[in-house]
Write an enzyme that holds these catalytic residues in place. Structure first.
Site, PDB file in Angstrom:
ATOM      1  N   ASP A 143     -12.112   3.807   5.342  1.00 59.36           N
ATOM      2  CA  ASP A 143     -11.126   2.783   5.706  1.00 59.36           C
ATOM      3  C   ASP A 143     -11.577   1.991   6.932  1.00 59.36           C
ATOM      4  OD1 ASP A 143      -9.535   3.760   3.723  1.00 59.36           O
ATOM      5  OD2 ASP A 143      -7.954   4.508   5.041  1.00 59.36           O
TER       6      ASP A 143
ATOM      7  N   ASP B 162       0.852  -1.189   0.000  1.00 61.70           N
ATOM      8  CA  ASP B 162       0.000   0.000   0.000  1.00 61.70           C
ATOM      9  C   ASP B 162       0.890   1.241   0.000  1.00 61.70           C
ATOM     10  OD1 ASP B 162      -2.355   1.889   1.087  1.00 61.70           O
ATOM     11  OD2 ASP B 162      -3.244   0.023   0.391  1.00 61.70           O
ATOM     12  N   ASP B 163       0.417   2.313   0.576  1.00 58.62           N
ATOM     13  CA  ASP B 163       1.135   3.590   0.503  1.00 58.62           C
ATOM     14  C   ASP B 163       2.513   3.496   1.163  1.00 58.62           C
ATOM     15  OD1 ASP B 163       1.623   6.228  -0.051  1.00 58.62           O
ATOM     16  OD2 ASP B 163      -0.039   7.027   1.139  1.00 58.62           O
TER      17      ASP B 163
ATOM     18  N   ARG C 122     -13.423   0.618  -3.684  1.00 53.06           N
ATOM     19  CA  ARG C 122     -13.711   0.933  -2.305  1.00 53.06           C
ATOM     20  C   ARG C 122     -14.855   1.946  -2.291  1.00 53.06           C
ATOM     21  NH1 ARG C 122     -10.015   1.262   1.456  1.00 53.06           N
ATOM     22  NH2 ARG C 122     -11.718   2.288   2.528  1.00 53.06           N
TER      23      ARG C 122
ATOM     24  N   LYS D  40      -3.966  -0.577  -7.018  1.00 56.00           N
ATOM     25  CA  LYS D  40      -4.985   0.166  -6.265  1.00 56.00           C
ATOM     26  C   LYS D  40      -4.736   1.656  -6.462  1.00 56.00           C
ATOM     27  CE  LYS D  40      -6.217   1.192  -1.425  1.00 56.00           C
ATOM     28  NZ  LYS D  40      -6.016   0.757  -0.020  1.00 56.00           N
TER      29      LYS D  40
ATOM     30  N   ASP E 144      -5.718   5.162  -5.303  1.00 51.36           N
ATOM     31  CA  ASP E 144      -6.352   5.950  -4.243  1.00 51.36           C
ATOM     32  C   ASP E 144      -6.717   7.338  -4.786  1.00 51.36           C
ATOM     33  OD1 ASP E 144      -7.290   6.506  -1.723  1.00 51.36           O
ATOM     34  OD2 ASP E 144      -5.479   5.868  -0.683  1.00 51.36           O
TER      35      ASP E 144
ATOM     36  N   SER F 201     -10.446   3.612  -5.794  1.00 53.02           N
ATOM     37  CA  SER F 201     -10.976   4.192  -4.555  1.00 53.02           C
ATOM     38  C   SER F 201     -11.951   5.330  -4.840  1.00 53.02           C
ATOM     39  CB  SER F 201      -9.833   4.702  -3.678  1.00 53.02           C
ATOM     40  OG  SER F 201      -8.980   3.643  -3.337  1.00 53.02           O
TER      41      SER F 201
END
Ligand SMILES: *[C@@H]1O[C@H](CO)[C@@H](O)[C@H](O)[C@H]1NC(C)=O
Ligand SMILES: *[C@@H]1O[C@H](CO)[C@@H](O)[C@H](O)[C@H]1NC(C)=O
Ligand SMILES: *[C@@H]1O[C@H](CO)[C@@H](O)[C@H](O)[C@H]1NC(C)=O
Ligand SMILES: *[C@@H]1O[C@H](CO)[C@@H](O)[C@H](O)[C@H]1NC(C)=O
Ligand SMILES: *[C@@H]1O[C@H](CO)[C@@H](O)[C@H](O)[C@H]1NC(C)=O
Length: 436
Positions: free
Chosen positions: A220, A80-81, A216, A157, A159, A191
């Site tokens: 979160d 992830d990030d 999403r 993914k 975001d 997202s």
């Protein structure tokens, strides 16, 4: 119920042809995702060993491959990030932070592929990622998609921090095109809806299904039952909008499984697993597979819960009943006329004995083979027969229900074990062999 099934089927069939055409994720993706459990977790100054972030992903890959997860379908290892350098390279490309990923992303992808696993990576539609790392602005979309393909990434993914609605409206479809243009099948997680409140008219689920494999919809997840319950409530309050949006290749994503972390009891863990299966949700665990308890592992590796989640028809389930006494009943139609039921308790006093019958839940006349997902017990049940399930506070009882067979009085039970042969329904009536 039959009408509902038909409508759902028609919806699923109509929309199936409109899903993003990259061949990916015909069933909800499964794997592991770093964010909820590990966040950025970068303390290079005080803990230089922990700073080498790639080791976390290698460790998780080893666990997935060696502890029985991969065979059950958990194949993605997703970064992830906070993976990238603060600066793009001299050619304007994103680059991994060499301190945290000395091997680089491509070698990490190859490590996964050598073990039958896949690598997922994270980016952000906007000037910066949520953690403040370089984002992907509209002018960088093609370049970044090509970089991910060059690195042999399998899932991406995207975001949405640090961009506005107008930019997102352009950026999310452009990234879908750009990923396609690389020629590498890359599962695409958007997202976008989560940044636009998750509901029409701001969110167009028809379009999302055409450009993304999963999205999403909502905030979160955090490591608490409050957070899980809040997500459950939102998804089922909005099921009439959300359920028709899902189907093979396009999934609503209520966010990661936190089973195995600190916030959930065993009953709450079973509740999350059960309802994520009902929702046809992606199953991305965010936990520490090196130290996970055997209780949590047993829940996450429950074969029947996974079979239900991965049902090839891909119809997202819904809530049928919300009783004032604090019991909800959820239902998901499955292929071969089977279905899943979840009895869920919002109560906080003691196990509640809930009485109903399959006919009250609109099942058609016949006898059914019931398989209790978390106890492994089977029984026969006639549609009209009242039954009682005992549901623990914040817990569930989950059933796999076979296709209806004609009731045959020869089949009765003694001491909880079936006497005599199976139903007349034969194979169609059988519980699927566990496992695949
Ligand atoms: C790109 O899109 C085309 C048309 O929808 C599809 O046939 C093809 O498989 C896609 N390729 C990839 C790599 O996603
Ligand atoms: C969105 O951001 C772009 C680029 O920063 C800007 O030009 C545009 O005016 C913004 N649009 C809205 C609606 O805020
Ligand atoms: C939603 O997207 C679809 C597909 O892109 C489009 O045909 C439809 O007009 C859009 N609906 C709305 C309300 O904008
Ligand atoms: C499912 O049930 C319907 C209606 O009862 C029946 O027509 C159909 O043949 C069944 N399909 C399967 C795969 O059992
Ligand atoms: C069963 O069907 C009836 C009539 O369509 C409907 O009013 C009722 O809400 C349904 N019950 C459940 C539990 O779905």
């Amino acid at each position: 119920m039959q009408v509902a099934v038909l409508l759902l089927l028609v919806a699923a069939l109509c929309s199936a042809t409109l899903a993003l055409d990259n061949g990916e994720m015909r069933v909800p993706p499964m794997g592991w995702l770093a964010w909820e459990r590990f966040r950025c977790d970068l303390d290079c100054e005080h803990d230089p060993k922990n700073c080498i972030r790639q080791n976390l992903f290698i460790d998780m890959a080893d666990r997935l491959a060696e502890d029985g997860w991969r065979e059950l379908g958990y194949v993605y290892v997703n970064i992830d990030d906070c993976w990238s350098s603060m600066k793009r390279d001299e050619k304007g490309r994103l680059q991994a932070d060499p301190k945290r990923f000395p091997r680089g992303i491509k070698e990490l992808a190859r490590y996964m592929h050598a073990r039958g696993l896949k690598l997922g990576l994270y980016g952000d539609m906007g000037t910066h990622t949520c953690g403040g790392y370089p984002g992907t602005t509209l002018d960088n979309i093609d370049l970044d998609a090509q970089t991910f393909a060059d690195w042999e990434v399998d899932m991406f993914k995207f975001d949405g921090c640090y961009s506005n609605a107008t930019e997102q409206e352009q950026g999310y479809p452009l990234m879908s095109k750009a990923l396609n243009a690389t020629g590498r099948p890359i599962g695409y997680s958007c997202s976008w809806p989560a940044y636009q409140g998750g509901l029409p008219p701001k969110v167009n689920y028809t379009e999302l299904g055409q450009i993304c494999n999963l999205w999403r919809n909502y905030g979160d997840i955090q490591d608490s039952w409050d957070s899980v319950l809040n997500i459950i409530n939102w998804f089922f309050e909005n099921q009439d909008v959300l359920a028709p949006a899902a189907g093979p290749g396009k999934w609503n994503d209520p966010d990661m499984l936190i089973v195995g972390d600190f916030g959930l009891s065993m009953d709450q863990s079973r509740a999350q697993m059960a309802l994520w299966a009902i929702m046809a949700a992606p199953l991305f665990m965010s936990n520490d597979l090196r130290t996970i308890s055997s209780g949590a592992r047993t829940i996450l590796q429950n074969k029947m819960a996974i079979i239900i989640n991965q049902d090839p028809m891909g119809v997202q389930g819904r809530r049928l009943v919300k009783e004032k006494i604090g019991i909800d009943v959820f239902w998901r139609p499955l292929s071969k006329n089977a279905s899943a039921l979840v009895f869920f308790s919002r109560r906080t006093d003691m196990p509640y004995r809930y009485q109903t019958s399959l006919s009250k839940l609109n099942y058609t006349a016949g006898s059914y083979e019931i398989y209790d997902v978390f106890t492994g017990k089977s029984m026969a049940l006639k549609d009209s027969a009242p039954f009682v399930v005992s549901v623990n506070p914040t817990g569930v009882v989950m059933w796999h229900v076979s296709a209806p067979a004609k009731w045959n009085p020869r089949h009765f039970y003694k001491g909880g074990r079936r006497q005599g042969p199976a139903f007349d329904g034969g194979e169609e009536n059988a519980v699927p062999p566990v496992f695949l």
